[in-house]
Structures are given as C-alpha cells and as structure tokens.
Scaffold this motif. Structure first.
Motif, short mmCIF file in Angstrom:
data_model
loop_
_atom_site.label_atom_id
_atom_site.label_comp_id
_atom_site.label_asym_id
_atom_site.label_seq_id
_atom_site.Cartn_x
_atom_site.Cartn_y
_atom_site.Cartn_z
N ASN A 92 19.43 3.56 -2.68
CA ASN A 92 18.61 3.56 -3.90
C ASN A 92 17.49 2.52 -3.82
O ASN A 92 16.37 2.78 -4.26
CB ASN A 92 19.48 3.33 -5.13
CG ASN A 92 20.30 4.55 -5.50
OD1 ASN A 92 19.90 5.68 -5.27
ND2 ASN A 92 21.47 4.32 -6.07
N GLY A 93 17.79 1.36 -3.24
CA GLY A 93 16.75 0.35 -3.06
C GLY A 93 15.68 0.80 -2.09
O GLY A 93 14.49 0.58 -2.31
N THR A 94 16.11 1.45 -1.01
CA THR A 94 15.15 1.99 -0.04
C THR A 94 14.28 3.05 -0.69
O THR A 94 13.05 3.07 -0.50
CB THR A 94 15.90 2.58 1.18
OG1 THR A 94 16.70 1.56 1.78
CG2 THR A 94 14.93 3.15 2.21
N ALA A 95 14.90 3.92 -1.46
CA ALA A 95 14.14 4.97 -2.15
C ALA A 95 13.15 4.38 -3.14
O ALA A 95 12.01 4.84 -3.24
CB ALA A 95 15.10 5.93 -2.85
N SER A 96 13.56 3.34 -3.85
CA SER A 96 12.68 2.71 -4.83
C SER A 96 11.40 2.18 -4.19
O SER A 96 10.32 2.32 -4.73
CB SER A 96 13.41 1.56 -5.53
OG SER A 96 12.52 0.83 -6.35
N HIS A 97 11.54 1.59 -3.01
CA HIS A 97 10.39 0.96 -2.35
C HIS A 97 9.71 1.88 -1.33
O HIS A 97 8.71 1.52 -0.73
CB HIS A 97 10.85 -0.34 -1.68
CG HIS A 97 9.75 -1.15 -1.10
ND1 HIS A 97 8.68 -1.59 -1.84
CD2 HIS A 97 9.55 -1.59 0.16
CE1 HIS A 97 7.86 -2.28 -1.06
NE2 HIS A 97 8.36 -2.29 0.16
N SER A 98 10.23 3.09 -1.17
CA SER A 98 9.79 3.96 -0.07
C SER A 98 8.30 4.30 -0.10
O SER A 98 7.69 4.50 0.94
CB SER A 98 10.62 5.24 -0.05
OG SER A 98 10.35 6.02 -1.19
N MET A 99 7.73 4.41 -1.26
CA MET A 99 6.31 4.74 -1.37
C MET A 99 5.47 3.53 -1.77
O MET A 99 4.26 3.64 -1.95
CB MET A 99 6.11 5.88 -2.38
CG MET A 99 6.72 7.19 -1.97
SD MET A 99 6.00 7.86 -0.46
CE MET A 99 4.35 8.24 -0.99
N ASP A 100 6.12 2.37 -1.94
CA ASP A 100 5.45 1.14 -2.33
C ASP A 100 4.78 1.26 -3.70
O ASP A 100 3.76 0.63 -3.97
CB ASP A 100 4.43 0.70 -1.27
CG ASP A 100 4.25 -0.81 -1.23
OD1 ASP A 100 5.03 -1.52 -1.88
OD2 ASP A 100 3.31 -1.28 -0.57
#
Length: 194
Positions: A92-100
């Motif tokens: 979920n953290g990776t997804a949150s930051h995935s598009m910056d």
C-alpha cells in the motif's frame, strides 16, 4: 543509546521529549486546521493507493508477494489480494508513492502519507478493538510530525550520498503511527525508533 541501554546526552534528551510528545498527544490537542488537513491527507493517500495499485509496477510487487507466499488477512487496497500486515503496508505504501502524486513536504523530504496511512490501516484492520476516527487521525498526525522532524534532522545531505530521504523519514513516521496506535510506553517507543 549507551551500552547500558539508556539514552545519554542531548540526543537522549531529544528522543525522550519525542517519546513524551507521542505518548501525550491527544486528539483534542490537535488544532482544528490540522485535523482538517489530516482528513484530506488521509483521503488523498487512499486515492493514491487505489490508483497506484492499478499500475504495472505495483502489480509486480503484488505478484512477487504472492509468489513468496506472503498472503494474509490485511487488505491491499484496490486489489483482490490480501497479505500479512507488514507486506500489506509495504504494498500500500509503494502504491501510494508509485506515481509521486502523494503528499510531500519539500523542505523535509518526506512523503508522510505513504508511511503513516498504510501503517494505520493495517493496525485498524488487525486489532480486536475498533479504532475511532479520532485515534486514527491522532496516530497519523503524530507520525507526520515525527517524519517531518526527522527529515529536518537528517537533511538533504543524505541524498547526495545516494540515500533517498523518504526511506529514512518514512521509517520513523510509520513506527510513530503504529507505536501510537499500539499505545507503546517510552521504553517500547525507544526500541521502535532504534
């Protein structure tokens, strides 16, 4: 910490004050403008997670987690996959930051939402006691505060050395958020930050 396990000097005093801040922070202590900002911040982070989960690179993270047998009962938002709490927080953290597109405190170099909100969601989903909105917001607010302060403490010098500052600050922010929700005492928070 010294070899005896106690904090010493100015650094120890700072950590003690930080732990006291986390332990003592109550919802009613948070200014209404900050509560309003954190509500938007949480919704924004969830939106970033939902979009991020649709990207091919986050789908690869989910596939690797599935391949490693990291399934569990904690939701990976925007997908049919559920994982262990730690793995769900990672995805979920990776997804949150995935598009910056997630929140960013430029001066401190932190994307606090990608660390705090997934940690709080995983806790809320895995505890036997319901988590109130006030508890959730208080924990996320504490995590954001500590994350930003750690960013100012670490500084951008780490970037020139090859370290992405959000990786440092996010660890402190997530540990604070979880520590607040778990109602850790000073000694336990000291271990969470070490």
């Amino acid at each position: 910490m010294s070899e005896s396990g106690s904090d010493t000097g100015e650094f120890g005093e700072t950590l003690t004050k930080l732990s006291e801040y986390i332990i003592d922070l109550e919802y009613d202590d948070i200014p209404s403008k900050v509560v309003e900002r954190e509500n938007k911040h949480i919704i924004d982070t969830i939106g970033c997670i939902l979009y991020g989960t649709s990207t091919s690179w986050v789908k690869k993270v989910i596939a690797v987690s599935e391949h490693l047998g990291e399934s569990g009962d904690t939701s990976v938002l925007g997908s049919d996959y559920s994982a262990t709490p730690a793995r769900a927080v990672l995805i979920n953290g990776t997804a949150s930051h995935s598009m910056d597109f997630d929140d960013h405190c430029q001066e401190a170099g932190i994307h606090a939402g990608s660390a705090t909100v997934p940690a709080a969601l995983a806790y809320a989903e895995n505890t036997d006691e319901p988590v109130s909105g006030e508890e959730f917001i208080t924990a996320v607010t504490a995590g954001v505060e500590v994350g930003i302060r750690s960013g100012f403490g670490i500084g951008y010098g780490s970037v020139s050395q090859g370290w992405h500052i959000a990786g440092w600050t996010g660890a402190f922010a997530a540990a604070t958020t979880a520590g607040k929700l778990y109602d850790l005492d000073h000694s336990q928070l000291s271990h969470a930050r070490a």
